[in-house]
Scaffold this motif. Structure first.
Motif, PDB file in Angstrom:
ATOM      1  N   UNK A 587       0.797  -1.221   0.000  1.00  0.00           N
ATOM      2  CA  UNK A 587       0.000   0.000   0.000  1.00  0.00           C
ATOM      3  C   UNK A 587       0.836   1.281   0.000  1.00  0.00           C
ATOM      4  N   UNK A 588       2.165   1.150   0.003  1.00  0.00           N
ATOM      5  CA  UNK A 588       2.973   2.369  -0.101  1.00  0.00           C
ATOM      6  C   UNK A 588       2.881   2.963  -1.513  1.00  0.00           C
ATOM      7  N   UNK A 589       2.521   2.108  -2.489  1.00  0.00           N
ATOM      8  CA  UNK A 589       2.433   2.584  -3.867  1.00  0.00           C
ATOM      9  C   UNK A 589       1.036   3.126  -4.133  1.00  0.00           C
ATOM     10  N   UNK A 590       0.971   4.406  -4.427  1.00  0.00           N
ATOM     11  CA  UNK A 590      -0.294   5.089  -4.681  1.00  0.00           C
ATOM     12  C   UNK A 590      -0.218   5.734  -6.056  1.00  0.00           C
ATOM     13  N   UNK A 591      -1.387   6.087  -6.584  1.00  0.00           N
ATOM     14  CA  UNK A 591      -1.393   6.750  -7.876  1.00  0.00           C
ATOM     15  C   UNK A 591      -0.828   5.857  -8.964  1.00  0.00           C
ATOM     16  N   UNK A 592       0.054   6.413  -9.780  1.00  0.00           N
ATOM     17  CA  UNK A 592       0.606   5.674 -10.915  1.00  0.00           C
ATOM     18  C   UNK A 592       2.000   5.163 -10.589  1.00  0.00           C
ATOM     19  N   UNK A 593       2.294   3.936 -10.994  1.00  0.00           N
ATOM     20  CA  UNK A 593       3.660   3.438 -10.949  1.00  0.00           C
ATOM     21  C   UNK A 593       3.911   2.345  -9.935  1.00  0.00           C
ATOM     22  N   UNK A 594       4.292   1.194 -10.451  1.00  0.00           N
ATOM     23  CA  UNK A 594       4.839   0.077  -9.677  1.00  0.00           C
ATOM     24  C   UNK A 594       3.847  -0.587  -8.732  1.00  0.00           C
ATOM     25  N   UNK A 595       2.577  -0.303  -8.844  1.00  0.00           N
ATOM     26  CA  UNK A 595       1.618  -0.901  -7.909  1.00  0.00           C
ATOM     27  C   UNK A 595       1.422  -2.387  -8.179  1.00  0.00           C
ATOM     28  N   UNK A 596       1.387  -2.803  -9.444  1.00  0.00           N
ATOM     29  CA  UNK A 596       1.269  -4.233  -9.759  1.00  0.00           C
ATOM     30  C   UNK A 596       2.648  -4.899  -9.819  1.00  0.00           C
ATOM     31  N   UNK A 597       3.650  -4.159 -10.278  1.00  0.00           N
ATOM     32  CA  UNK A 597       5.006  -4.710 -10.382  1.00  0.00           C
ATOM     33  C   UNK A 597       5.468  -5.255  -9.037  1.00  0.00           C
ATOM     34  N   UNK A 598       5.259  -4.475  -7.984  1.00  0.00           N
ATOM     35  CA  UNK A 598       5.707  -4.897  -6.648  1.00  0.00           C
ATOM     36  C   UNK A 598       4.968  -6.156  -6.190  1.00  0.00           C
ATOM     37  N   UNK A 599       3.704  -6.300  -6.585  1.00  0.00           N
ATOM     38  CA  UNK A 599       2.931  -7.468  -6.172  1.00  0.00           C
ATOM     39  C   UNK A 599       3.442  -8.735  -6.848  1.00  0.00           C
ATOM     40  N   UNK A 600       3.713  -8.666  -8.146  1.00  0.00           N
ATOM     41  CA  UNK A 600       4.239  -9.823  -8.863  1.00  0.00           C
ATOM     42  C   UNK A 600       5.619 -10.191  -8.320  1.00  0.00           C
ATOM     43  N   UNK A 601       6.404  -9.190  -7.956  1.00  0.00           N
ATOM     44  CA  UNK A 601       7.716  -9.446  -7.386  1.00  0.00           C
ATOM     45  C   UNK A 601       7.604 -10.247  -6.083  1.00  0.00           C
ATOM     46  N   UNK A 602       6.625  -9.908  -5.264  1.00  0.00           N
ATOM     47  CA  UNK A 602       6.474 -10.644  -4.006  1.00  0.00           C
ATOM     48  C   UNK A 602       5.945 -12.050  -4.249  1.00  0.00           C
ATOM     49  N   UNK A 603       5.067 -12.221  -5.242  1.00  0.00           N
ATOM     50  CA  UNK A 603       4.636 -13.577  -5.600  1.00  0.00           C
ATOM     51  C   UNK A 603       5.836 -14.421  -5.997  1.00  0.00           C
ATOM     52  N   UNK A 604       6.740 -13.830  -6.785  1.00  0.00           N
ATOM     53  CA  UNK A 604       7.943 -14.560  -7.190  1.00  0.00           C
ATOM     54  C   UNK A 604       8.840 -14.855  -5.992  1.00  0.00           C
ATOM     55  N   UNK A 605       8.948 -13.883  -5.078  1.00  0.00           N
ATOM     56  CA  UNK A 605       9.760 -14.086  -3.882  1.00  0.00           C
ATOM     57  C   UNK A 605       9.220 -15.239  -3.038  1.00  0.00           C
ATOM     58  N   UNK A 606       7.909 -15.437  -3.069  1.00  0.00           N
ATOM     59  CA  UNK A 606       7.302 -16.557  -2.343  1.00  0.00           C
ATOM     60  C   UNK A 606       7.264 -17.836  -3.181  1.00  0.00           C
ATOM     61  N   UNK A 607       7.987 -17.811  -4.301  1.00  0.00           N
ATOM     62  CA  UNK A 607       8.198 -18.990  -5.145  1.00  0.00           C
ATOM     63  C   UNK A 607       6.929 -19.502  -5.818  1.00  0.00           C
ATOM     64  N   UNK A 608       6.081 -18.574  -6.226  1.00  0.00           N
ATOM     65  CA  UNK A 608       4.964 -18.934  -7.101  1.00  0.00           C
ATOM     66  C   UNK A 608       5.515 -19.200  -8.497  1.00  0.00           C
ATOM     67  N   UNK A 609       5.071 -20.262  -9.142  1.00  0.00           N
ATOM     68  CA  UNK A 609       5.401 -20.511 -10.544  1.00  0.00           C
ATOM     69  C   UNK A 609       4.463 -19.694 -11.426  1.00  0.00           C
ATOM     70  N   UNK A 610       5.038 -18.945 -12.372  1.00  0.00           N
ATOM     71  CA  UNK A 610       4.243 -18.137 -13.294  1.00  0.00           C
ATOM     72  C   UNK A 610       3.937 -18.970 -14.532  1.00  0.00           C
ATOM     73  N   UNK A 611       2.686 -19.372 -14.695  1.00  0.00           N
ATOM     74  CA  UNK A 611       2.259 -20.266 -15.770  1.00  0.00           C
ATOM     75  C   UNK A 611       1.328 -19.510 -16.719  1.00  0.00           C
ATOM     76  N   UNK A 612       1.726 -19.398 -17.983  1.00  0.00           N
ATOM     77  CA  UNK A 612       0.916 -18.699 -18.974  1.00  0.00           C
ATOM     78  C   UNK A 612      -0.129 -19.656 -19.543  1.00  0.00           C
TER      79      UNK A 612
END
Length: 671
Positions: A587-612
């Motif tokens: 929630x530190x990210x407000x307005x425009x910029x990096x709001x979804x990027x940071x979330x995907x980064x944490x999913x990766x940090x928790x070792x989620x496999x990204x499957x297309x």
């Protein structure tokens, strides 16, 4: 004014003494503790002991619609009040969830709220047949001596369709006018209902004269318990039901029959304490000037369409509080911080450096926004196979036009958080009620996050929608995307095929976009590929932000027939399907910029496999740029603070996940 010894005027001085209402000290079940030394003030003549009296108010509130109505009532009370208040709500599970969340996030000073389970009271009144539209909840005011705490001596009882035009303390003060025998305070009924002359063979319950209206009641609980109220109203109801068979006006019929037998127990309130605006009323005879009015009672399902020469005044009064900014009611009453401002929040505010260039960004992170969950009717029946998926998104007023299209493309449950002002929320309500598509969809949860501050708290709003999804899996989308037809069923099948229940996977739904406001939406992957080749569609943001979706590997997706794994890369921000208990957005990210990027980064940090997913897609529809992206592009200070927040996020990620998180910092420095 100064004079000399000969009584000649020498000078004049105007002294303005401004007496600001200050906040009451913390409350504990009606006991006022003293202010801590830091905020003690000398006594003021303007604040009398009566000002500090704790006023108790009770309401029966069940369901989504009543929960909305009661907010307008509460606003009108808070606007005029100068006393600490304790609201007692008898609620079903729906209203309990909505109102408990609302008051917890509202943080109104010197207001306590207690909830009582209506289900536990149903057996007390379920034996009474009731034809009134309020149903069983319309009878529950009869049970208040049992429902409310035994040490509570007095309470004001209100219907949810009440609007106050004065300080409720004036009504509370009428308890002092009760004789020793009086236990109930009521206003005379302003319709001819109990006179029995509204139509041929009209037979109302017995009443004293015109009878009394129970939209506003003063209950002297201590005395009612002493005279055996519970047994008395039961005996009255049993006796009258033998001939009447059912109630027509719910609790009001039973109250009136009881008063008919025991007139000495009622204290008649002046009629301006309950000006009734239903059909067949004589409310205009109740007052001379509208300025005399104290309480307006919209006791009709027709609400604002009733006939009265002053209906425009009443309507405007009602609309004032309906759309009034509830944040303004957070003001302190007497100057001392109340329990509404938690110690942790106060501490966080004190830690902020007001000279910091990014102070406004940091303050936004700890701002508490009012939240009204399930603003509209919501019904959801869980799927029996634990594969159900909720589409989760957020929006503001300028994206409202997307809702109907999304509902046509996605038949499954939806959880939407809407960032709006009080007035905008009412506009949305009217829009939804007028839409055939929206009013027929009951599996959409609409959650209002009320505006406050200068930034759009996009990740906070997303988290509200995420927390209130009611399925095992969530599809984290944006509201300006239309899912492909059939995506809901396809995702449910993919959840099973990829064993999501026992693995940590994030299923990527490839994103595309069109620059055309009118689009013949592709019905299949083959049709979409054809439109890509013709230039009708593009991969999402390929021309402005390729990195955001490049790892999806669109070239491979064109021919893929089975899901394929992709690796995280810097600035990757796909739309994914994950388990509902996934990490929340930062929630530190407000307005425009990096709001979804940071979330995907944490999913990766928790070792989620990204499957297309090979046969899934979504298409972004064109719209005007948001105010926040304009600020990002035009303000160097905005971009500087976003970069600062990115660096702090990386540091926090490293502390949380250790050496495994170093790759994110390295990737960022290599950009």
């Amino acid at each position: 004014v100064l004079y000399n010894s000969r009584n000649e005027r020498l000078n004049s001085t105007l002294i303005l003494i401004l007496l600001f209402p200050s906040s009451p000290p913390p409350l504990q079940m009606g006991v006022l503790s003293s202010c801590p030394p830091v905020c003690q003030r000398p006594p003021r003549e303007s604040i009398s002991p009566a000002t500090l009296m704790l006023i108790h108010v009770a309401c029966v509130c069940a369901g989504h619609n009543a929960s909305r109505d009661v907010v307008t009532l509460v606003k009108s009370i808070l606007f005029h009040r100068r006393n600490p208040l304790h609201f007692h709500f008898i609620t079903d599970a729906v209203a309990n969830q909505i109102l408990s969340s609302l008051f917890q996030s509202w943080m109104v000073p010197s207001v306590q709220v207690s909830f009582y389970d209506a289900d536990e009271l149903k057996s007390e009144v379920s034996w009474i047949p009731n034809k009134h539209y309020s149903g069983i909840y319309g009878l529950m005011k009869l049970t208040l001596t049992k429902a409310l705490p035994s040490d509570l001596t007095k309470v004001i009882v209100l219907d949810t369709d009440i609007t106050f035009a004065t300080d409720i303390a004036e009504l509370w003060a009428i308890f002092r006018k009760f004789t020793d025998k009086q236990v109930i305070g009521l206003v005379e009924n302003q319709s001819d209902w109990y006179l029995g002359n509204l139509w041929k063979n009209h037979k109302p319950w017995p009443a004293l004269g015109r009878g009394f209206n129970t939209g506003v009641i003063l209950l002297y609980l201590e005395r009612l318990r002493r005279i055996g109220w519970e047994q008395m109203w039961r005996l009255t109801a049993e006796r009258e039901l033998m001939s009447m068979l059912s109630t027509s006006l719910a609790d009001q019929d039973i109250f009136n029959a009881f008063i008919k037998q025991n007139p000495v127990l009622v204290h008649q309130l002046p009629c301006f304490w309950n000006v009734q605006l239903s059909d067949h009323t004589r409310s205009e005879q109740c007052y001379t000037e509208v300025s005399d009015l104290k309480v307006i009672h919209w006791n009709s399902p027709k609400k604002l369409r009733v006939k009265n020469k002053h209906v425009e005044f009443f309507r405007n009064l009602y609309l004032t509080f309906l759309e009034y900014d509830g944040n303004l009611l957070r003001r302190e009453l007497f100057g001392c911080p109340s329990q509404a401002t938690s110690e942790s929040l106060q501490g966080a505010l004190e830690e902020l450096d007001e000279d910091d260039q990014c102070y406004d960004f940091r303050r936004e992170r700890i701002t508490v926004h009012r939240v009204h969950l399930y603003f509209l009717q919501y019904e959801y029946t869980p799927a029996g196979d634990d594969t159900d998926v909720t589409l989760v998104a957020q929006l503001s007023m300028d994206r409202l036009q997307m809702l109907e299209a999304i509902c046509k493309h996605w038949e499954g449950p939806i959880s939407l958080a809407l960032y709006m002002s009080d007035a905008e929320a009412q506009q949305f309500l009217r829009y939804a009620q007028a839409s055939e598509v929206l009013k027929n969809r009951k599996n959409v949860g609409y959650h209002i996050v009320y505006k406050e501050g200068q930034f759009y708290p996009v990740n906070l709003v997303r988290n509200v929608a995420l927390r209130n999804a009611n399925t095992p899996y969530v599809f984290l989308a944006d509201v300006d995307f239309l899912p492909m037809y059939g995506l809901y069923d396809y995702l449910r099948k993919s959840v099973v095929q990829l064993d999501m229940a026992h693995t940590k996977k994030a299923l990527v739904v490839p994103a595309f976009e069109t620059l055309r406001y009118r689009l013949s939406f592709p019905k299949s992957k083959a049709e979409l590929l054809s439109m890509l080749d013709m230039g009708t569609l593009y991969t999402f943001r390929y021309h402005v932000w390729t990195k955001g979706h490049a790892p999806t590997n669109y070239a491979k997706w064109r021919t893929a027939t089975t899901p394929y794994k992709v690796e995280w890369e810097a600035d990757f921000e796909p739309y994914v399907v994950v388990k509902r208990d996934c990490p929340e957005y930062d929630q530190r990210f407000v307005g425009f910029g990096w709001n979804k990027v940071s979330h995907i980064m944490e999913l990766d940090a928790q070792e989620y496999d990204l499957m297309v997913l090979p046969n899934a897609f979504m298409i972004h529809m064109p719209h005007a740029p948001s105010f926040d992206i304009s600020k990002f592009r035009s303000s160097p200070g905005y971009r500087y603070c976003l970069q600062t927040l990115k660096e702090e996020f990386h540091q926090d990620l490293s502390r949380k996940y250790g050496a495994a998180a170093l790759k994110y910092l390295t990737a960022q420095r290599n950009i």
